[in-house]
Design a protein around this motif. Structure first.
Motif, PDB file in Angstrom:
ATOM      1  N   ASN A 127      14.645  18.806   1.597  1.00  0.00           N
ATOM      2  CA  ASN A 127      15.659  19.032   2.621  1.00  0.00           C
ATOM      3  C   ASN A 127      15.359  18.159   3.832  1.00  0.00           C
ATOM      4  O   ASN A 127      14.350  17.434   3.875  1.00  0.00           O
ATOM      5  CB  ASN A 127      15.741  20.512   3.015  1.00  0.00           C
ATOM      6  N   GLU A 128      16.196  18.248   4.833  1.00  0.00           N
ATOM      7  CA  GLU A 128      16.076  17.367   5.989  1.00  0.00           C
ATOM      8  C   GLU A 128      14.823  17.661   6.806  1.00  0.00           C
ATOM      9  O   GLU A 128      14.214  16.756   7.373  1.00  0.00           O
ATOM     10  CB  GLU A 128      17.319  17.485   6.869  1.00  0.00           C
ATOM     11  N   GLN A 129      14.401  18.905   6.839  1.00  0.00           N
ATOM     12  CA  GLN A 129      13.192  19.243   7.589  1.00  0.00           C
ATOM     13  C   GLN A 129      11.978  18.565   6.964  1.00  0.00           C
ATOM     14  O   GLN A 129      11.119  18.008   7.666  1.00  0.00           O
ATOM     15  CB  GLN A 129      13.005  20.764   7.614  1.00  0.00           C
ATOM     16  N   THR A 130      11.900  18.596   5.630  1.00  0.00           N
ATOM     17  CA  THR A 130      10.807  17.921   4.931  1.00  0.00           C
ATOM     18  C   THR A 130      10.876  16.415   5.156  1.00  0.00           C
ATOM     19  O   THR A 130       9.854  15.744   5.361  1.00  0.00           O
ATOM     20  CB  THR A 130      10.870  18.236   3.431  1.00  0.00           C
ATOM     21  N   LEU A 131      12.088  15.877   5.112  1.00  0.00           N
ATOM     22  CA  LEU A 131      12.273  14.447   5.355  1.00  0.00           C
ATOM     23  C   LEU A 131      11.702  14.050   6.707  1.00  0.00           C
ATOM     24  O   LEU A 131      10.983  13.046   6.820  1.00  0.00           O
ATOM     25  CB  LEU A 131      13.762  14.102   5.290  1.00  0.00           C
ATOM     26  N   ARG A 132      11.991  14.825   7.755  1.00  0.00           N
ATOM     27  CA  ARG A 132      11.522  14.475   9.102  1.00  0.00           C
ATOM     28  C   ARG A 132       9.996  14.470   9.166  1.00  0.00           C
ATOM     29  O   ARG A 132       9.386  13.621   9.820  1.00  0.00           O
ATOM     30  CB  ARG A 132      12.100  15.452  10.133  1.00  0.00           C
ATOM     31  N   ARG A 133       9.370  15.422   8.488  1.00  0.00           N
ATOM     32  CA  ARG A 133       7.899  15.447   8.484  1.00  0.00           C
ATOM     33  C   ARG A 133       7.345  14.217   7.775  1.00  0.00           C
ATOM     34  O   ARG A 133       6.352  13.624   8.221  1.00  0.00           O
ATOM     35  CB  ARG A 133       7.401  16.731   7.807  1.00  0.00           C
ATOM     36  N   ALA A 134       7.974  13.846   6.683  1.00  0.00           N
ATOM     37  CA  ALA A 134       7.496  12.667   5.948  1.00  0.00           C
ATOM     38  C   ALA A 134       7.715  11.398   6.758  1.00  0.00           C
ATOM     39  O   ALA A 134       6.853  10.494   6.763  1.00  0.00           O
ATOM     40  CB  ALA A 134       8.209  12.569   4.604  1.00  0.00           C
ATOM     41  N   GLN A 135       8.840  11.306   7.445  1.00  0.00           N
ATOM     42  CA  GLN A 135       9.083  10.135   8.290  1.00  0.00           C
ATOM     43  C   GLN A 135       8.030  10.022   9.385  1.00  0.00           C
ATOM     44  O   GLN A 135       7.506   8.937   9.653  1.00  0.00           O
ATOM     45  CB  GLN A 135      10.478  10.223   8.918  1.00  0.00           C
ATOM     46  N   ASN A 147      13.849   4.668   8.154  1.00  0.00           N
ATOM     47  CA  ASN A 147      15.246   4.646   7.745  1.00  0.00           C
ATOM     48  C   ASN A 147      15.408   4.486   6.235  1.00  0.00           C
ATOM     49  O   ASN A 147      16.324   5.056   5.635  1.00  0.00           O
ATOM     50  CB  ASN A 147      15.988   3.523   8.476  1.00  0.00           C
ATOM     51  N   LEU A 148      14.528   3.698   5.619  1.00  0.00           N
ATOM     52  CA  LEU A 148      14.605   3.542   4.169  1.00  0.00           C
ATOM     53  C   LEU A 148      14.268   4.847   3.456  1.00  0.00           C
ATOM     54  O   LEU A 148      14.888   5.183   2.441  1.00  0.00           O
ATOM     55  CB  LEU A 148      13.661   2.426   3.705  1.00  0.00           C
ATOM     56  N   LEU A 149      13.295   5.584   3.982  1.00  0.00           N
ATOM     57  CA  LEU A 149      12.989   6.889   3.410  1.00  0.00           C
ATOM     58  C   LEU A 149      14.198   7.819   3.548  1.00  0.00           C
ATOM     59  O   LEU A 149      14.534   8.566   2.621  1.00  0.00           O
ATOM     60  CB  LEU A 149      11.766   7.486   4.107  1.00  0.00           C
ATOM     61  N   GLN A 150      14.864   7.759   4.685  1.00  0.00           N
ATOM     62  CA  GLN A 150      16.056   8.585   4.871  1.00  0.00           C
ATOM     63  C   GLN A 150      17.175   8.154   3.924  1.00  0.00           C
ATOM     64  O   GLN A 150      17.897   8.999   3.376  1.00  0.00           O
ATOM     65  CB  GLN A 150      16.540   8.510   6.323  1.00  0.00           C
ATOM     66  N   ARG A 151      17.317   6.859   3.744  1.00  0.00           N
ATOM     67  CA  ARG A 151      18.334   6.372   2.797  1.00  0.00           C
ATOM     68  C   ARG A 151      18.074   6.925   1.398  1.00  0.00           C
ATOM     69  O   ARG A 151      19.002   7.372   0.715  1.00  0.00           O
ATOM     70  CB  ARG A 151      18.320   4.840   2.779  1.00  0.00           C
ATOM     71  N   SER A 198       0.821  -1.210   0.000  1.00  0.00           N
ATOM     72  CA  SER A 198       0.000   0.000   0.000  1.00  0.00           C
ATOM     73  C   SER A 198       0.858   1.266   0.000  1.00  0.00           C
ATOM     74  O   SER A 198       1.979   1.287   0.515  1.00  0.00           O
ATOM     75  CB  SER A 198      -0.950   0.006   1.200  1.00  0.00           C
ATOM     76  N   ARG A 199       0.283   2.310  -0.566  1.00  0.00           N
ATOM     77  CA  ARG A 199       0.937   3.604  -0.669  1.00  0.00           C
ATOM     78  C   ARG A 199       1.032   4.293   0.692  1.00  0.00           C
ATOM     79  O   ARG A 199       0.153   4.157   1.545  1.00  0.00           O
ATOM     80  CB  ARG A 199       0.151   4.522  -1.613  1.00  0.00           C
ATOM     81  N   ALA A 200       2.085   5.070   0.864  1.00  0.00           N
ATOM     82  CA  ALA A 200       2.245   5.909   2.055  1.00  0.00           C
ATOM     83  C   ALA A 200       1.747   7.307   1.718  1.00  0.00           C
ATOM     84  O   ALA A 200       2.522   8.236   1.495  1.00  0.00           O
ATOM     85  CB  ALA A 200       3.708   5.936   2.478  1.00  0.00           C
ATOM     86  N   ARG A 201       0.449   7.459   1.678  1.00  0.00           N
ATOM     87  CA  ARG A 201      -0.127   8.701   1.150  1.00  0.00           C
ATOM     88  C   ARG A 201       0.109   9.896   2.071  1.00  0.00           C
ATOM     89  O   ARG A 201       0.304  11.020   1.586  1.00  0.00           O
ATOM     90  CB  ARG A 201      -1.623   8.502   0.874  1.00  0.00           C
ATOM     91  N   ALA A 202       0.098   9.683   3.359  1.00  0.00           N
ATOM     92  CA  ALA A 202       0.372  10.802   4.270  1.00  0.00           C
ATOM     93  C   ALA A 202       1.810  11.276   4.117  1.00  0.00           C
ATOM     94  O   ALA A 202       2.087  12.490   4.105  1.00  0.00           O
ATOM     95  CB  ALA A 202       0.094  10.391   5.706  1.00  0.00           C
ATOM     96  N   ALA A 203       2.734  10.349   3.982  1.00  0.00           N
ATOM     97  CA  ALA A 203       4.128  10.713   3.769  1.00  0.00           C
ATOM     98  C   ALA A 203       4.300  11.420   2.430  1.00  0.00           C
ATOM     99  O   ALA A 203       5.083  12.385   2.316  1.00  0.00           O
ATOM    100  CB  ALA A 203       5.014   9.474   3.837  1.00  0.00           C
ATOM    101  N   GLU A 204       3.581  10.961   1.412  1.00  0.00           N
ATOM    102  CA  GLU A 204       3.657  11.618   0.107  1.00  0.00           C
ATOM    103  C   GLU A 204       3.178  13.065   0.202  1.00  0.00           C
ATOM    104  O   GLU A 204       3.809  13.986  -0.346  1.00  0.00           O
ATOM    105  CB  GLU A 204       2.804  10.847  -0.915  1.00  0.00           C
ATOM    106  N   GLN A 205       2.066  13.268   0.918  1.00  0.00           N
ATOM    107  CA  GLN A 205       1.540  14.632   1.064  1.00  0.00           C
ATOM    108  C   GLN A 205       2.512  15.525   1.828  1.00  0.00           C
ATOM    109  O   GLN A 205       2.610  16.731   1.558  1.00  0.00           O
ATOM    110  CB  GLN A 205       0.187  14.588   1.774  1.00  0.00           C
ATOM    111  N   ALA A 206       3.220  14.932   2.774  1.00  0.00           N
ATOM    112  CA  ALA A 206       4.198  15.724   3.530  1.00  0.00           C
ATOM    113  C   ALA A 206       5.368  16.169   2.663  1.00  0.00           C
ATOM    114  O   ALA A 206       6.055  17.147   2.992  1.00  0.00           O
ATOM    115  CB  ALA A 206       4.707  14.901   4.714  1.00  0.00           C
ATOM    116  N   LEU A 207       5.569  15.480   1.541  1.00  0.00           N
ATOM    117  CA  LEU A 207       6.666  15.825   0.639  1.00  0.00           C
ATOM    118  C   LEU A 207       6.250  16.789  -0.465  1.00  0.00           C
ATOM    119  O   LEU A 207       7.030  17.658  -0.877  1.00  0.00           O
ATOM    120  CB  LEU A 207       7.223  14.554  -0.015  1.00  0.00           C
TER     121      LEU A 207
END
Length: 499
Positions: free
Chosen positions: A434-442, A468-472, A419-428
Motif C-alpha cells: 500500500n501507499e504507506q509501505t511505499l513511502r517507507r521504502a522510498q 519516483n521510479l519506485l512509485q511508478r 547495487s541492491r537497495a537492501r534497506a528499501a527491500e527490508q522496508a517492503l
C-alpha cells in the motif's frame, strides 16, 4: 603470423587483406584504403550513424543484413562476411542504371539537405528493406533510424521516404542473388581460428572455448572483445593501443541462447548480441522490452553483447541492475574449471570485478519469472533513444494476498557499481502493498545510496528520480490483476502492427 589474412565480400567482390593493423576500424579502411568515401565520419563513437554500413551473413532466408557503425567496428571482424556501403546500392534496383528504391525514395521525398548524414540513413533503411518477416509501420521505421542523427533536414521527409521504399516490393539485386551470395559467404567462412599480427599487435579469433582459455592462460593481459562498442570507442577517442585482442564472437559455446523450462532459467552466452537476444528476453521478461530498445540503436544492438555489458563493469550499464533484480547468476570459466556466482557479487568496486586471471564470462543464467512475481525496469536518460542512463532502476517483487513476500530492487547510476537497495527491500518485506509501505521504502533509499553529481544528473535529481521510479512501479502493480507491464509496449511492435 605475418601471412595470415582475412577474406570478405566488399559488395560482390572478394577482398583478401593481410599486413594491416588489426585495430583499424572498418570506416578508416573504407575511406583511406578502399576510397569508399560515401561513408562518413561524424562522431567516431557510434552515436550519430553517419558511418552506418550493412553487414551480411548467411541466414535462414539467404543473407541477413544488419546495420553497423563502421567507426567502431574493427576491420578483422568482417572476416567471412559481406560489407555493403552506399556505393553498392545504385544499379541494384529493378533499373540496372538507376538508384536503389531506398535512394530513389530519399530523392522523391526530399529526405536530404546537406547530405552528410544521408548515406547512413540510406544504409539503415536498406537493412530495414531487407528485414524478413517484419511488417513495416511508423514505429518500426523510427526504431530503424533511431541511431541516425540529422541536423538540418528534419525526420519527416526521411520517414516518408522510408514508407515509400517499404511499399516497393522487395526485388533489388541483393534479394535476387541472396542464395548465391549465401553460398559464397559459406565458402569464405573460416573453420579454424584466426591470428593476425602487425608490428607487435595481435588479434585472435578463436573458434572454441578451450582456445579462449588457452589464450587467456598464455596472455593474461589480453583484452577480450565481442561487439567492440566500448573497445572501439577507446581506440577512436582515447587512442588506446592494445597489444593483444581476443575476439569471442566465433565461439559457439559463448553464443548459446537456451530457455530451460525444467531448470527454470534462461541461459545467455556471453557473446550473444542484443538483437539476437531481444525476442527471447522480451518474451520471458516483458518488463524488459522498452529498456532494451532504448539501450542503444539498432547499430549498437547488432554489435553490443550482454556479456560485454557485464564484464565491462560500468556503473551505468543497463543490463546489470536489470539482471540483478531477476537474481541472475554468472558462470565464469577457465582452463582450471568453472564457477558460478551471483551477478551482484561480481562487482567488487568501481572498475573492479571478480574475474580471476585466465577466466572469462561464459554465460548468464537468468531465472524465469514465476507466478506471482512482478518485474519492471526503467531507464532515465536525457534523450529517449540511444543515450547512456543517468539512472536505471529494476524491481522484482512477489505478492501474496497483497503482501510483499519477496523484494529485489537494484539501481545503476546511484553508486560506483550496480547495487541492491537492501534497506528499501527490508522496508517492503512482510508489509502490505500500500501507499504507506511505499513511502517507507522510498525514505529507505536514502540509506542505500549516496549518489554522485556528474554531467548526466545531480545527486539530488538521482535521489528523487529513484524514489519516483519506485512509485511508478508501485502504481503499475497496485491495481487488481496488474502484472507490472506497461500498457504501451513498443517492443512488441517490431514484428507487427500496433494492437
Amino acid at each position: 603470423m605475418m601471412g595470415a589474412s582475412i577474406r570478405f565480400l566488399l559488395g560482390n567482390e572478394v577482398q583478401e587483406l593481410s599486413g594491416f593493423d588489426p585495430q583499424m576500424t572498418v570506416l578508416e579502411w573504407l575511406r583511406t584504403h578502399a576510397r569508399r568515401t560515401g561513408t562518413k565520419e561524424g562522431c567516431a563513437e557510434g552515436d550519430c550513424g553517419a558511418c552506418t554500413v550493412a553487414v551480411g551473413e548467411p541466414g535462414p532466408q539467404g543473407v541477413r543484413y544488419r546495420a553497423f557503425n563502421s567507426c567502431i567496428q574493427l576491420l578483422p571482424t568482417l572476416d567471412g562476411k559481406q560489407l555493403l556501403t552506399v556505393e553498392d546500392l545504385a544499379g541494384s534496383g529493378s533499373d540496372a542504371d538507376g538508384l536503389h528504391p531506398v535512394q530513389q525514395a530519399m530523392v522523391d521525398q526530399h529526405g536530404s539537405q546537406c547530405g552528410f548524414c544521408t548515406p547512413g540513413f540510406v544504409m539503415s533503411l536498406f537493412t530495414l528493406y531487407h528485414a524478413d518477416g517484419v511488417e513495416i509501420h511508423r514505429q518500426r521505421i523510427d526504431q530503424a533510424i533511431a541511431g541516425n542523427l540529422c541536423r538540418c533536414t528534419g525526420y519527416a521527409p526521411i520517414v516518408r521516404a522510408a514508407v515509400q521504399a517499404m511499399e516497393t516490393a522487395p526485388g533489388d539485386g541483393f534479394h535476387r542473388d541472396r542464395g548465391q551470395l549465401a553460398t559464397q559467404l559459406r565458402q569464405l567462412r573460416r573453420e579454424k581460428s584466426l591470428h593476425l599480427e602487425y608490428r607487435g599487435r595481435h588479434y585472435h579469433a578463436p573458434v572454441s572455448l578451450a582456445e579462449v582459455w588457452q589464450l587467456l592462460q598464455q596472455y593474461p593481459q589480453a583484452r577480450m572483445v565481442a561487439g567492440a562498442t566500448d573497445v572501439g570507442l577507446w581506440i577512436t577517442k582515447e587512442l588506446r593501443i592494445f597489444d593483444r585482442l581476443i575476439n569471442l564472437c566465433n565461439v559457439p559455446e559463448l553464443l548459446r541462447l537456451e530457455k530451460d523450462q525444467a531448470a527454470g532459467h534462461l541461459t545467455v552466452g556471453a557473446a550473444v548480441n542484443y538483437s539476437d537476444a531481444l525476442e527471447v528476453l522480451t518474451q520471458c521478461y516483458p518488463g524488459m522490452g522498452e529498456m532494451l530498445l532504448r539501450l542503444g540503436a539498432e547499430q549498437v544492438r547488432n554489435a553490443g553483447t550482454i556479456g560485454g555489458n557485464i564484464a565491462n563493469g560500468s556503473p551505468i550499464g543497463d543490463m546489470p541492475p536489470t539482471l540483478i533484480a531477476l537474481d541472475a547468476r554468472l558462470v565464469l570459466s577457465s582452463a582450471a574449471g568453472a564457477r558460478e556466482i551471483a551477478l551482484e557479487d561480481f562487482f567488487l568496486g568501481y572498475g573492479r570485478q571478480d574475474l580471476r586471471p585466465g577466466e572469462c564470462v561464459e554465460c548468464i543464467r537468468v531465472p524465469l519469472l514465476q507466478s506471482g512475481l512482478r518485474f519492471a525496469v526503467y531507464k532515465v536518460a536525457k534523450r529517449f533513444d540511444q543515450d547512456i542512463s543517468a539512472l536505471c532502476g529494476a524491481f522484482c517483487i512477489r505478492l501474496e494476498n497483497e503482501q510483499v513476500q519477496e523484494a529485489r530492487i537494484c539501481f545503476g547510476g546511484m553508486a560506483g557499481i550496480p547495487s541492491r537497495a537492501r534497506a528499501a527491500e527490508q522496508a517492503l518485506l512482510g508489509q502490505a502493498w500500500n501507499e504507506q509501505t511505499l513511502r517507507r521504502a522510498q525514505a529507505a533509499l536514502a540509506l542505500d545510496y549516496t549518489p554522485l553529481t556528474d554531467w548526466r544528473a545531480s545527486r539530488e535529481y538521482r535521489a528523487l528520480a529513484a524514489q519516483n521510479l519506485l512509485q511508478r512501479f508501485y502504481l503499475q502493480n497496485s491495481s487488481p490483476g496488474s502484472s507490472g507491464e506497461l500498457s504501451h509496449q513498443p517492443w512488441r511492435l517490431a514484428g507487427g502492427k500496433p494492437g
